[in-house]
Design a protein around this motif. Structure first.
Motif, PDB file in Angstrom:
ATOM      1  N   LEU A  80       0.581  -1.330  -0.455  1.00 41.74           N
ATOM      2  CA  LEU A  80      -0.264  -0.329  -0.154  1.00 41.74           C
ATOM      3  C   LEU A  80       1.020   1.514   0.009  1.00 41.74           C
ATOM      4  N   HIS A  81       1.814   1.364   0.998  1.00 41.97           N
ATOM      5  CA  HIS A  81       2.595   2.475   0.789  1.00 41.97           C
ATOM      6  C   HIS A  81       3.340   1.977  -0.336  1.00 41.97           C
TER       7      HIS A  81
ATOM      8  N   ASN B 277       0.843   4.094  -2.464  1.00 46.65           N
ATOM      9  CA  ASN B 277       0.712   5.612  -2.562  1.00 46.65           C
ATOM     10  C   ASN B 277       1.888   6.038  -2.606  1.00 46.65           C
TER      11      ASN B 277
ATOM     12  N   GLU C 230       1.742   6.668  -6.874  1.00 51.98           N
ATOM     13  CA  GLU C 230      -0.063   7.728  -7.073  1.00 51.98           C
ATOM     14  C   GLU C 230       0.618   9.690  -6.495  1.00 51.98           C
ATOM     15  N   LEU C 231       1.539   9.331  -5.445  1.00 54.79           N
ATOM     16  CA  LEU C 231       1.936  10.720  -5.415  1.00 54.79           C
ATOM     17  C   LEU C 231       2.790  11.162  -6.295  1.00 54.79           C
TER      18      LEU C 231
END
Length: 61
Positions: A6-7, A10, A13-14
Motif C-alpha cells: 500500500l505504501h 501510494n 500515485e503521489l
C-alpha cells in the motif's frame, strides 16, 4: 507485507500526481509567455513614429 505494498502504491500515485501538476504548470507558463509575446508584438506594431514637429501649434499673442 500488505502495508508495504500500500505504501509503494501510494508513493507511486503521489509521484504521478506531482509530475502531472508540473506539466500543467509548464503548460500554463508557456501559454502565458505566448500570449504576452503576442500582445507585445501587436503593441509594438501599433505604435507609429513619434512626431517631433514642434511648430504644430501657434504661439499665443
Amino acid at each position: 507485507m500488505y502495508t508495504l505494498e500500500l505504501h509503494k502504491m501510494n508513493a507511486i500515485e503521489l509521484r504521478r500526481r506531482a509530475e502531472q501538476e508540473r506539466l500543467v504548470g509548464e503548460a500554463r507558463r508557456a501559454r502565458r509567455a505566448t500570449r504576452r509575446a503576442a500582445r507585445e508584438s501587436v503593441h509594438k506594431e501599433a505604435e507609429g513614429p513619434v512626431s517631433t514637429d514642434r511648430n504644430r501649434f501657434v504661439h499665443a499673442a
